[in-house]
Design a protein around this motif. Structure first.
Motif, mmCIF file in Angstrom:
data_model
loop_
_atom_site.group_PDB
_atom_site.id
_atom_site.type_symbol
_atom_site.label_atom_id
_atom_site.label_comp_id
_atom_site.label_asym_id
_atom_site.label_seq_id
_atom_site.Cartn_x
_atom_site.Cartn_y
_atom_site.Cartn_z
ATOM 1 N N ASP A 130 4.728 10.453 -5.566
ATOM 2 C CA ASP A 130 5.911 11.016 -7.162
ATOM 3 C C ASP A 130 5.545 11.744 -7.827
ATOM 4 O O ASP A 130 6.153 12.713 -8.794
ATOM 5 C CB ASP A 130 6.800 9.910 -6.919
ATOM 6 N N GLN A 131 4.577 10.612 -8.717
ATOM 7 C CA GLN A 131 3.981 11.132 -9.717
ATOM 8 C C GLN A 131 3.849 12.283 -9.472
ATOM 9 O O GLN A 131 3.734 13.519 -10.882
ATOM 10 C CB GLN A 131 3.361 10.071 -10.211
ATOM 11 N N ARG A 132 2.723 12.809 -9.236
ATOM 12 C CA ARG A 132 1.933 14.169 -9.336
ATOM 13 C C ARG A 132 2.650 15.127 -9.077
ATOM 14 O O ARG A 132 3.031 16.253 -9.550
ATOM 15 C CB ARG A 132 0.842 13.580 -7.756
ATOM 16 N N LEU A 133 3.845 14.948 -8.020
ATOM 17 C CA LEU A 133 4.631 16.088 -7.482
ATOM 18 C C LEU A 133 5.756 16.940 -8.202
ATOM 19 O O LEU A 133 6.079 17.587 -9.092
ATOM 20 C CB LEU A 133 5.879 15.529 -6.402
ATOM 21 N N GLN A 134 5.999 15.544 -9.407
ATOM 22 C CA GLN A 134 6.901 15.050 -10.568
ATOM 23 C C GLN A 134 5.322 16.168 -11.360
ATOM 24 O O GLN A 134 6.701 17.269 -12.570
ATOM 25 C CB GLN A 134 7.044 14.142 -11.754
ATOM 26 N N LEU A 135 4.872 16.369 -12.062
ATOM 27 C CA LEU A 135 4.712 17.220 -12.605
ATOM 28 C C LEU A 135 4.694 18.388 -12.224
ATOM 29 O O LEU A 135 4.786 19.759 -13.422
ATOM 30 C CB LEU A 135 2.340 16.850 -12.859
ATOM 31 N N VAL A 157 0.828 -1.315 -0.186
ATOM 32 C CA VAL A 157 -0.105 -0.008 0.350
ATOM 33 C C VAL A 157 0.722 1.084 -0.287
ATOM 34 O O VAL A 157 0.731 2.358 -0.605
ATOM 35 C CB VAL A 157 -1.063 0.297 0.846
ATOM 36 N N VAL A 158 1.804 1.034 0.954
ATOM 37 C CA VAL A 158 3.061 2.566 0.679
ATOM 38 C C VAL A 158 3.747 2.855 -0.322
ATOM 39 O O VAL A 158 3.513 3.897 -1.295
ATOM 40 C CB VAL A 158 3.621 2.301 1.820
ATOM 41 N N LYS A 159 3.901 1.515 -0.923
ATOM 42 C CA LYS A 159 4.419 1.596 -2.257
ATOM 43 C C LYS A 159 3.204 2.744 -3.335
ATOM 44 O O LYS A 159 3.495 3.339 -3.739
ATOM 45 C CB LYS A 159 4.874 0.366 -3.059
ATOM 46 N N GLN A 160 2.528 1.841 -3.073
ATOM 47 C CA GLN A 160 1.717 2.285 -4.248
ATOM 48 C C GLN A 160 1.301 3.599 -4.287
ATOM 49 O O GLN A 160 1.607 4.610 -4.989
ATOM 50 C CB GLN A 160 0.137 1.313 -4.236
ATOM 51 N N ILE A 161 1.265 4.392 -2.684
ATOM 52 C CA ILE A 161 1.122 5.347 -2.493
ATOM 53 C C ILE A 161 1.659 6.137 -2.488
ATOM 54 O O ILE A 161 2.117 7.951 -3.306
ATOM 55 C CB ILE A 161 0.624 5.800 -0.970
ATOM 56 N N GLN A 177 8.005 4.825 0.661
ATOM 57 C CA GLN A 177 8.506 6.028 0.558
ATOM 58 C C GLN A 177 9.399 6.769 0.653
ATOM 59 O O GLN A 177 9.914 7.804 1.324
ATOM 60 C CB GLN A 177 7.300 6.282 2.142
ATOM 61 N N HIS A 178 10.575 6.231 -0.320
ATOM 62 C CA HIS A 178 11.617 6.398 -0.457
ATOM 63 C C HIS A 178 11.530 7.679 -1.814
ATOM 64 O O HIS A 178 12.628 8.781 -2.103
ATOM 65 C CB HIS A 178 12.937 5.936 -0.093
ATOM 66 N N TYR A 179 10.698 7.619 -2.566
ATOM 67 C CA TYR A 179 10.864 8.137 -3.414
ATOM 68 C C TYR A 179 10.726 9.709 -3.821
ATOM 69 O O TYR A 179 11.340 10.187 -4.172
ATOM 70 C CB TYR A 179 9.578 7.409 -4.117
ATOM 71 N N CYS A 180 9.983 9.776 -2.621
ATOM 72 C CA CYS A 180 9.589 11.474 -2.226
ATOM 73 C C CYS A 180 11.227 11.930 -2.112
ATOM 74 O O CYS A 180 11.373 12.911 -2.514
ATOM 75 C CB CYS A 180 8.308 11.476 -2.004
ATOM 76 N N VAL A 181 11.546 11.576 -1.341
ATOM 77 C CA VAL A 181 12.976 12.147 -0.392
ATOM 78 C C VAL A 181 14.034 12.017 -1.385
ATOM 79 O O VAL A 181 14.662 13.240 -1.562
ATOM 80 C CB VAL A 181 12.938 11.680 1.165
ATOM 81 N N GLU A 182 13.745 11.367 -2.199
ATOM 82 C CA GLU A 182 14.887 10.471 -3.467
ATOM 83 C C GLU A 182 14.857 11.330 -4.317
ATOM 84 O O GLU A 182 15.923 12.421 -4.764
ATOM 85 C CB GLU A 182 15.213 9.015 -3.533
ATOM 86 N N ARG A 236 10.435 25.324 -5.444
ATOM 87 C CA ARG A 236 9.452 25.787 -4.018
ATOM 88 C C ARG A 236 7.810 25.022 -4.054
ATOM 89 O O ARG A 236 7.301 24.660 -3.180
ATOM 90 C CB ARG A 236 9.786 27.446 -3.862
ATOM 91 N N ARG A 237 7.084 25.182 -5.348
ATOM 92 C CA ARG A 237 6.533 24.933 -5.345
ATOM 93 C C ARG A 237 5.923 23.315 -5.302
ATOM 94 O O ARG A 237 4.847 22.732 -4.490
ATOM 95 C CB ARG A 237 5.935 24.954 -7.124
ATOM 96 N N ARG A 238 6.840 22.438 -5.359
ATOM 97 C CA ARG A 238 6.720 21.279 -5.065
ATOM 98 C C ARG A 238 7.046 21.043 -3.130
ATOM 99 O O ARG A 238 5.446 20.261 -2.724
ATOM 100 C CB ARG A 238 7.947 20.699 -5.701
ATOM 101 N N CYS A 239 7.321 22.165 -2.994
ATOM 102 C CA CYS A 239 7.234 22.198 -1.116
ATOM 103 C C CYS A 239 6.259 22.353 -1.119
ATOM 104 O O CYS A 239 5.521 21.624 0.024
ATOM 105 C CB CYS A 239 8.705 22.705 -0.447
ATOM 106 N N HIS A 240 5.255 23.341 -1.960
ATOM 107 C CA HIS A 240 4.564 24.081 -0.988
ATOM 108 C C HIS A 240 3.229 22.434 -1.641
ATOM 109 O O HIS A 240 2.087 22.067 -0.607
ATOM 110 C CB HIS A 240 3.447 24.914 -1.933
ATOM 111 N N ALA A 241 3.190 21.750 -3.002
ATOM 112 C CA ALA A 241 2.395 20.993 -3.116
ATOM 113 C C ALA A 241 2.585 19.628 -2.243
ATOM 114 O O ALA A 241 1.156 18.552 -2.094
ATOM 115 C CB ALA A 241 2.557 20.571 -4.396
ATOM 116 N N TYR A 242 3.646 19.587 -1.804
ATOM 117 C CA TYR A 242 3.634 18.744 -1.129
ATOM 118 C C TYR A 242 3.019 18.636 0.529
ATOM 119 O O TYR A 242 2.211 17.585 0.771
ATOM 120 C CB TYR A 242 5.012 17.813 -0.062
#
Lengths: 195, 195
Positions: A71-76, A62-66, A124-129, A89-95
């Motif tokens: 990460d995908q949403r943030l990449q956009l 579940v965690v992997k999927q989320i 959950q490492h995708y996002c931090v990475e 900055r916008r990525r931080c706000h979005a997160y």
DNA sequence: TCTTATTCATACACTGTGTATGTATTATCA
DNA sequence: TGATAATACATACACAGTGTATGAATAAGA
């Protein structure tokens, strides 16, 4: 219940995952029994233990999927920014905004850490990475002061997660969110080479 | 077992708390059975449920105790600083180091959040509240840019907690700690009115 | 078509929590 | 001081939840 095609079977796994996301985010991991969960998916624990091994194994998937979705949403968002710093900055706000969503807050930020381990355990490492890579870029472009990007990514990631809890706690609409973003921007400006 | 004085009885509660701190930090809250825990204290579950109501109640008291101790230790550091900003920074550094201690990391930062709730639920609030007061002072003294002190305290508190996990993950002695402090100082300097 | 591997359900064993009950000790007050 | 109430625990039990072993039904491959 008669099972027909191969697709039906693969659907079982997906159904269990989807149900788990729903139930975990509503009641939390610890308060969810696998009996209830599988019943909601019109299955039994047999299917679940076959596909995921054990309860923790289900949470991992579940965690992997989320995390991948986040990460995908943030990449956009990052990709549509005018420059690297703006994207960061916008990525931080979005997160921060995403961390307000109940599913993410409960499963990723609360339960996963306790059950799966301390510092984002593989999943959950995708996002931090991703954030670390962004920071590295900014350092190479001489926008951000040279520092250890992993340390910085951890600091920022943690600040966003905790702030999200504080924001979600309040019932004052978007007020806390705006205050959080304002305070965050104060911190972030410290990173800039040219102050 | 014969019970004698009133002090013996009050000691029971203290013994259970101390044992819980030990066992929770070693195996984690979820992996600890109350049978094992009480046996280690040479007691039975009867004593535990009498004093703390349930397993979660025990954790709440443990968290309160640790949080109060942390706050005390941090107060000492803040008080010996040369000025408010220096005290603030040193407090952040000290918190980061304290967050490396297994007991604090496992019980406060990992398990308590998951079991007791998202944003430090009443307990573990001492530390964040103290930090908020420090920030308010700094704002009034026109050292730190005006912003919502609760938001800022949450952001900083969260960053320190997450960074502590990252530091503890590595086995490179104090290297990560120093890198963490360096990156933290970058963030903190953004708060200053005079850059 | 026969065999083997998957996929899932059912049944069971075990662990752990919480509660009900009982007992011994301590506090209260006459 | 003696009787009664309250407290501090231990013991025993009921129940929920996890994980595993087993078996049946279907799909895949030869």
């Amino acid at each position: 219940m008669v099972r027909r095609t191969r697709a039906d079977m693969e659907e079982t796994r997906a159904t269990l995952l989807a149900t788990a996301r729903k139930v975990f985010s509503e009641r939390g991991y610890a308060n969810t029994s696998m009996d209830d969960l599988t019943a909601q998916a019109s299955l039994t624990r047999g299917a679940l233990y076959h596909h995921f091994g054990d309860k923790k194994g289900l949470l991992v998937e579940v965690v992997k999927q989320i995390d991948a979705e986040m990460d995908q949403r943030l990449q956009l968002i990052t990709n549509t920014a005018k420059d690297a710093w703006d994207g960061f900055r916008r990525r931080c706000h979005a997160y921060l905004e995403m961390a307000l969503e109940p599913e993410i807050q409960r499963i990723i930020l609360r339960d996963a850490r306790s059950v799966l381990g301390g510092a984002s355990p593989d999943s959950q490492h995708y996002c931090v990475e991703s954030m670390r890579l962004l920071i590295d870029n900014l350092i190479q472009q001489d926008v951000v002061t040279k520092t250890n990007s992993q340390a910085l990514a951890s600091l920022i990631y943690g600040s966003l997660a905790e702030a999200a809890f504080w924001i979600a706690e309040g019932d004052d609409g978007n007020e806390r969110l705006e205050q959080g973003i304002a305070a965050l921007d104060l911190l972030l400006r410290g990173l800039l080479v040219k102050q």
